[in-house]
Design an enzyme around this catalytic site. Structure first.
Site, PDB file in Angstrom:
ATOM      1  N   SER A 155      11.958  -4.722   4.856  1.00 22.34           N
ATOM      2  CA  SER A 155      11.322  -4.282   3.618  1.00 22.34           C
ATOM      3  C   SER A 155      12.326  -4.277   2.460  1.00 22.34           C
ATOM      4  O   SER A 155      12.893  -5.325   2.142  1.00 22.34           O
ATOM      5  CB  SER A 155      10.675  -2.910   3.838  1.00 22.34           C
ATOM      6  N   ASP A 280      -0.201  -7.471   4.608  1.00 16.55           N
ATOM      7  CA  ASP A 280       0.731  -6.375   4.346  1.00 16.55           C
ATOM      8  C   ASP A 280       0.196  -5.508   3.216  1.00 16.55           C
ATOM      9  O   ASP A 280       0.040  -5.976   2.087  1.00 16.55           O
ATOM     10  CB  ASP A 280       2.101  -6.950   3.973  1.00 16.55           C
ATOM     11  N   HIS A 308       2.601  -3.902   7.585  1.00 17.41           N
ATOM     12  CA  HIS A 308       3.952  -3.777   7.041  1.00 17.41           C
ATOM     13  C   HIS A 308       4.888  -3.273   8.135  1.00 17.41           C
ATOM     14  O   HIS A 308       4.819  -2.118   8.563  1.00 17.41           O
ATOM     15  CB  HIS A 308       3.968  -2.809   5.862  1.00 17.41           C
TER      16      HIS A 308
END
Length: 341
Positions: A155, A280, A308
């Site tokens: 991320s 996501d 995610h």
């Protein structure tokens, strides 16, 4: 290593969600449940002094301490408000150990259970700490007897890693890298998190981020507008009121423009795999670059599902299996073998 052709730089992922966990929000939230990945390996904390007088932390997997210097060393960059306790970090450290690799988690400033010294925190474009840490590793490791140095970013950590690789080009000591569920365009991601059910994640993360800020500052010590910051309702507002002034940006647009990893992908000169999913909830498919934006060393793997940093691909609800650890290890191992040929 021969760079991949433009035709196969963007590939469809092999990942398939199981019938019992196809919803992207369930995929996203499930790994945080206590039974999803209950193992908690023993970690050894080291303090990393930084060139500007600040400090951060590195957690090393203790069980890998006895491995030889010839073993690959994997550096893991966590996501927003993450740590070595995050389930994705724990499962990857164990997967790396099973391959005979050493591993560690480099903390961003003011994350986890330690506090940094200076009146600043971390952001999606801070690459100097990673650059310094990798340089330290190179100096500390005995020459001629070391395995490849590898990195994975999740991320926000993936954005930092890709930006660093684009900045460093051939100067990086990393042999290969992987970035997972990356907010490649910070403008797109900020908008996505302020729509629909994604607002739930925004609200949850903003609560934690504000709490972290209050551990470090109060209205008398803050170098930003305290009332506006504490009343921020979106990521864009938080970054405009706190992140930008803390780190020398001229507002949120300047921060997002200068730090979105998508602008650095064409300069990467190490084998790099990016894995993102189309569902996501932290972003939209608009975040994905076209092939002409990628250097010849970058492969973008696009999954139809996965949420995610979820990517649960099987097992049962109380004993799930995960796609990412094996795929990450596979790519890094294959890339380093090819680079030696």
């Amino acid at each position: 290593m021969t760079p991949p052709s433009r035709d196969n730089q963007i590939i469809q992922s092999r990942f398939r969600a199981p019938w019992w966990l196809r919803n992207p929000h369930f995929q996203t939230m499930y790994p945080s449940l206590p039974w999803a990945w209950p193992s908690r390996p023993e970690l050894r904390r080291e303090t990393l002094e930084l060139p500007d007088g600040d400090v951060t932390a590195v957690d090393w997997l203790v069980e890998a301490d006895s491995l030889p210097n010839s073993a690959p060393l994997l550096v893991i960059l966590h996501g927003l408000e993450g740590s070595a306790e995050s389930s994705y970090a724990r499962m990857l450290m164990e997967a790396a150990l099973n391959r005979g690799w050493r591993s560690c988690v480099l903390y961003f400033r003011d994350c986890g259970n330690y506090r940094n010294r200076l009146p600043r925190r971390y952001h999606a474009g801070e690459t100097n700490d990673l650059r310094h840490f990798l340089s330290q590793l190179q100096m500390q490791r005995p020459s001629g007897s070391t395995g490849p140095l590898l990195a994975v970013g999740y991320s926000l950590g993936g954005n930092v890693l890709l930006k660093y690789l684009g900045e460093s080009q051939s100067e990086t000591p990393l042999a290969a890298a992987t970035a997972i569920c990356v907010p490649l365009d910070l403008h797109v991601c900020a908008r996505a998190l302020n729509t629909g059910l994604s607002k739930i994640y925004q609200r949850h993360l903003l609560k934690h981020m504000k709490k972290s800020v209050t551990r470090k500052f109060d209205r008398h010590t803050a170098v930003f507008d305290w009332d506006r910051a504490m009343n921020a309702k979106t990521f864009a507002e938080f970054d405009d009121f706190i992140t930008a002034p803390l780190h020398g940006f001229d507002g949120v647009n300047d921060y997002y423009d200068r730090c979105s990893a998508t602008h650095f992908l064409s300069n990467i000169e190490r084998p790099t795999l990016i894995i993102n999913s189309l569902d996501d909830p932290f972003m939209t498919p608009d975040v994905l670059p076209t092939a002409d934006k990628l250097s010849g060393d970058v492969t973008l793997e696009v999954a139809k599902g996965g949420g995610h940093v979820g990517f649960i691909d099987g097992g049962t609800p109380f004993s799930p299996t995960f796609y990412l650890p094996g795929r990450i290890i596979e790519f890094l191992e294959t890339s380093t073998v090819k680079s030696r040929l």
